[in-house]
Design a protein around this motif. Structure first.
Motif, PDB file in Angstrom:
ATOM      1  N   UNK A  39      53.484  17.544  -2.498  1.00 34.02           N
ATOM      2  CA  UNK A  39      54.247  17.922  -1.303  1.00 34.02           C
ATOM      3  C   UNK A  39      53.351  18.454  -0.196  1.00 34.02           C
ATOM      4  N   UNK A  40      52.120  17.997  -0.169  1.00 36.63           N
ATOM      5  CA  UNK A  40      51.160  18.535   0.789  1.00 36.63           C
ATOM      6  C   UNK A  40      50.494  17.418   1.580  1.00 36.63           C
ATOM      7  N   UNK A  41      50.751  17.411   2.897  1.00 35.95           N
ATOM      8  CA  UNK A  41      50.093  16.465   3.791  1.00 35.95           C
ATOM      9  C   UNK A  41      49.136  17.243   4.690  1.00 35.95           C
ATOM     10  N   UNK A  42      47.998  16.627   4.990  1.00 37.61           N
ATOM     11  CA  UNK A  42      47.025  17.269   5.869  1.00 37.61           C
ATOM     12  C   UNK A  42      46.266  16.191   6.632  1.00 37.61           C
ATOM     13  N   UNK A  43      45.630  16.626   7.701  1.00 39.82           N
ATOM     14  CA  UNK A  43      44.844  15.724   8.542  1.00 39.82           C
ATOM     15  C   UNK A  43      43.413  16.204   8.548  1.00 39.82           C
ATOM     16  N   UNK A  44      42.475  15.275   8.647  1.00 40.70           N
ATOM     17  CA  UNK A  44      41.074  15.648   8.808  1.00 40.70           C
ATOM     18  C   UNK A  44      40.909  16.195  10.220  1.00 40.70           C
ATOM     19  N   UNK A  45      40.384  17.377  10.324  1.00 37.06           N
ATOM     20  CA  UNK A  45      40.216  18.039  11.613  1.00 37.06           C
ATOM     21  C   UNK A  45      39.360  17.197  12.555  1.00 37.06           C
ATOM     22  N   UNK A  46      38.309  16.591  12.036  1.00 39.06           N
ATOM     23  CA  UNK A  46      37.407  15.788  12.863  1.00 39.06           C
ATOM     24  C   UNK A  46      38.124  14.580  13.469  1.00 39.06           C
ATOM     25  N   UNK A  47      39.024  13.945  12.704  1.00 40.93           N
ATOM     26  CA  UNK A  47      39.764  12.795  13.211  1.00 40.93           C
ATOM     27  C   UNK A  47      40.725  13.218  14.320  1.00 40.93           C
ATOM     28  N   UNK A  48      41.362  14.356  14.147  1.00 37.17           N
ATOM     29  CA  UNK A  48      42.264  14.864  15.165  1.00 37.17           C
ATOM     30  C   UNK A  48      41.520  15.212  16.449  1.00 37.17           C
ATOM     31  N   UNK A  49      40.356  15.848  16.300  1.00 36.70           N
ATOM     32  CA  UNK A  49      39.548  16.193  17.470  1.00 36.70           C
ATOM     33  C   UNK A  49      39.096  14.937  18.213  1.00 36.70           C
ATOM     34  N   UNK A  50      38.708  13.909  17.473  1.00 31.37           N
ATOM     35  CA  UNK A  50      38.282  12.653  18.095  1.00 31.37           C
ATOM     36  C   UNK A  50      39.439  12.004  18.846  1.00 31.37           C
ATOM     37  N   UNK A  51      40.637  12.044  18.254  1.00 30.74           N
ATOM     38  CA  UNK A  51      41.813  11.467  18.900  1.00 30.74           C
ATOM     39  C   UNK A  51      42.103  12.192  20.212  1.00 30.74           C
ATOM     40  N   UNK A  52      42.059  13.512  20.178  1.00 32.10           N
ATOM     41  CA  UNK A  52      42.328  14.301  21.378  1.00 32.10           C
ATOM     42  C   UNK A  52      41.302  13.977  22.464  1.00 32.10           C
ATOM     43  N   UNK A  53      40.038  13.883  22.084  1.00 38.82           N
ATOM     44  CA  UNK A  53      38.980  13.590  23.060  1.00 38.82           C
ATOM     45  C   UNK A  53      39.146  12.212  23.688  1.00 38.82           C
ATOM     46  N   UNK A  54      39.768  11.287  22.964  1.00 35.00           N
ATOM     47  CA  UNK A  54      39.929   9.924  23.472  1.00 35.00           C
ATOM     48  C   UNK A  54      41.135   9.768  24.401  1.00 35.00           C
ATOM     49  N   UNK A  55      41.999  10.757  24.457  1.00 36.71           N
ATOM     50  CA  UNK A  55      43.217  10.676  25.274  1.00 36.71           C
ATOM     51  C   UNK A  55      42.877  10.847  26.748  1.00 36.71           C
ATOM     52  N   UNK A  56      43.567  10.120  27.630  1.00 42.39           N
ATOM     53  CA  UNK A  56      43.330  10.307  29.060  1.00 42.39           C
ATOM     54  C   UNK A  56      43.757  11.703  29.497  1.00 42.39           C
ATOM     55  N   UNK A  57      43.045  12.231  30.432  1.00 38.89           N
ATOM     56  CA  UNK A  57      43.358  13.578  30.940  1.00 38.89           C
ATOM     57  C   UNK A  57      44.053  13.469  32.281  1.00 38.89           C
TER      58      UNK A  57
END
Length: 65
Positions: A39-57
């Motif tokens: 019952x435990x889902x998690x995300x790799x912090x590095x993947x999330x940071x990369x996704x955020x950095x790739x988003x248009x500002x």
């Protein structure tokens, strides 16, 4: 390698609700979670940071003429 749970995403303003998270995964290539337990889902912090950095500002509108 660091993992974060949904509460971290919400607390840090990355996702505001679970529906937004589901849409981000489906439509905007947000990383899919990993099952760390039954019952435990998690995300790799590095993947999330990369996704955020790739988003248009957005840039604020200015009234400079």
């Amino acid at each position: 390698m660091s993992f974060v749970r949904y509460a971290y995403l919400e607390k840090n303003g990355i996702m505001s609700n679970r529906m937004q998270l589901a849409r981000a995964i489906e439509r905007y290539d947000f990383p899919k979670p990993l099952a760390l337990g039954e019952n435990t889902l998690a995300w790799r912090l590095e993947e999330g940071d990369s996704w955020i950095a790739s988003r248009p500002r957005r840039t604020p509108k200015t009234d400079a003429k």
